[in-house]
Design a protein around this motif. Sequence first.
Motif, mmCIF file in Angstrom:
data_model
loop_
_atom_site.group_PDB
_atom_site.id
_atom_site.type_symbol
_atom_site.label_atom_id
_atom_site.label_comp_id
_atom_site.label_asym_id
_atom_site.label_seq_id
_atom_site.Cartn_x
_atom_site.Cartn_y
_atom_site.Cartn_z
ATOM 1 N N GLY A 1 30.324 -29.823 -35.663
ATOM 2 C CA GLY A 1 30.051 -31.247 -35.492
ATOM 3 C C GLY A 1 28.708 -31.569 -34.882
ATOM 4 N N LEU A 2 27.995 -30.548 -34.377
ATOM 5 C CA LEU A 2 26.675 -30.780 -33.794
ATOM 6 C C LEU A 2 25.597 -30.191 -34.704
ATOM 7 N N ALA A 3 24.539 -30.957 -34.921
ATOM 8 C CA ALA A 3 23.410 -30.475 -35.725
ATOM 9 C C ALA A 3 22.171 -31.279 -35.354
ATOM 10 N N GLU B 1 34.714 -23.719 -34.315
ATOM 11 C CA GLU B 1 35.545 -24.881 -34.001
ATOM 12 C C GLU B 1 34.785 -25.921 -33.180
ATOM 13 N N ALA B 2 35.314 -27.110 -33.156
ATOM 14 C CA ALA B 2 34.767 -28.184 -32.324
ATOM 15 C C ALA B 2 35.137 -27.948 -30.863
ATOM 16 N N ILE B 3 34.422 -28.593 -29.976
ATOM 17 C CA ILE B 3 34.690 -28.528 -28.534
ATOM 18 C C ILE B 3 35.162 -29.902 -28.061
ATOM 19 N N SER C 1 23.821 -16.965 -28.087
ATOM 20 C CA SER C 1 23.852 -17.407 -29.473
ATOM 21 C C SER C 1 25.262 -17.870 -29.841
ATOM 22 N N LEU C 2 25.855 -17.327 -30.894
ATOM 23 C CA LEU C 2 27.213 -17.733 -31.228
ATOM 24 C C LEU C 2 28.183 -17.376 -30.106
ATOM 25 N N GLY C 3 27.814 -16.367 -29.321
ATOM 26 C CA GLY C 3 28.595 -16.044 -28.131
ATOM 27 C C GLY C 3 28.636 -17.190 -27.138
ATOM 28 N N GLY C 4 27.597 -18.040 -27.160
ATOM 29 C CA GLY C 4 27.602 -19.222 -26.310
ATOM 30 C C GLY C 4 28.666 -20.216 -26.726
ATOM 31 N N VAL C 5 28.876 -20.363 -28.037
ATOM 32 C CA VAL C 5 29.927 -21.263 -28.527
ATOM 33 C C VAL C 5 31.299 -20.709 -28.157
ATOM 34 N N ILE C 6 31.444 -19.388 -28.228
ATOM 35 C CA ILE C 6 32.696 -18.747 -27.800
ATOM 36 C C ILE C 6 32.940 -19.019 -26.329
ATOM 37 N N VAL C 7 31.888 -18.947 -25.515
ATOM 38 C CA VAL C 7 32.001 -19.278 -24.091
ATOM 39 C C VAL C 7 32.450 -20.726 -23.911
ATOM 40 N N GLN C 8 31.884 -21.648 -24.678
ATOM 41 C CA GLN C 8 32.293 -23.050 -24.571
ATOM 42 C C GLN C 8 33.787 -23.216 -24.861
ATOM 43 N N LYS C 9 34.268 -22.543 -25.902
ATOM 44 C CA LYS C 9 35.682 -22.649 -26.248
ATOM 45 C C LYS C 9 36.563 -22.013 -25.175
#
Length: 249
Positions: free
Chosen positions: A112-114, A177-179, A84-92
Motif C-alpha cells: 500500500g505504500l509507494a 502484507e499491509a501494516i 530492506s525487506l527484513g525491515g518490513v518483516i520487523v514492522q509486521k
Amino acid sequence: MTKTIVFIHGFMNNNKVWTDWKSFFEERGYKVHAPSWPYLDGDVANLQQSPNPALAQLTFSDVVSHYQDYIATLTEKPILIGHSLGGVIVQKLEELDCAAKAVCVNSGPPKGLAILDWNFIVSNLQLLNPLSKAPTVWMSDKWYHTYVTNDLTFEETKAFRARYTLPSSKQVSKTIEAIDFAKPHALLLFIAGGADKSQPAKINLKNAKAYTDKTSQVDYKCFAERTHNTLNQTGWQDVADYICQWVES
C-alpha cells in the motif's frame, strides 16, 4: 533494559550479511541472534548453486511466522533490527507485539505504500519481473551495482554478490502484507540512506510518517552517503553506533 537483539536480513541474502554487526553488538554486551529465513540457512555458495526446492513456495507470512516462533523461544522480548525487506518483516513483528524496540534499516515498503521515483520503480519492476516464470529471484551483477552496491566498483560488486547474495522466493515479495499504522506499538526507528537507489530515503520517510498512533514514538534518521548496501558499506560502524545509542537512550 532489554539486551537481546534479533537481526532480520532482507531479500536475496541470508544471515551472513550481519556477521560484522553481530560482533559489533556482542562486544557491547548484547546477546545477538541472526537466524536466516526458512531454506536460506547455510553456506552461501552452496545455496547459490542448489537452492532448496521448497524455497519457491515461501511467502511473506511464512517468514513472519518463522521469526515469531523463534522469538517465542527467547527469554525476553528482543530488539528487532531488519534490513530492506527484513525491515518490513520487523514492522509486521512489531505489530504482533514481538519487539521491545525495533529498527528498520533501508526498509522496503509494506503493501500500500509507494513513491514516484524512477530508480525505485525500475529496480522493483526488474526485481519482480511479471514476465518471468522463474519461481526464485537472484538479480545480476549489473542490477546490484546499479541499485544496491553503487558505493562499490563493478568488480567489488561482483565479489559482494558472490559472497553475500543468493536466490530468494518471488512469492515473499509478492505477498508482502499491509501494516496497521494506527495500532499502538513499541519504539521504532527508521534508518534511510541518501544514496539508496533501491529503497530511497523518501520511501523510508513515508513509511515512518504513516504511523498515526499518538501514544507511540517513531524516529527517523537519514545518512546522506549511505547506499542500500549500508550493512557492508565502508563506515557501517557509524550506522551501527547510532542504532546502539538510540537503543540505549
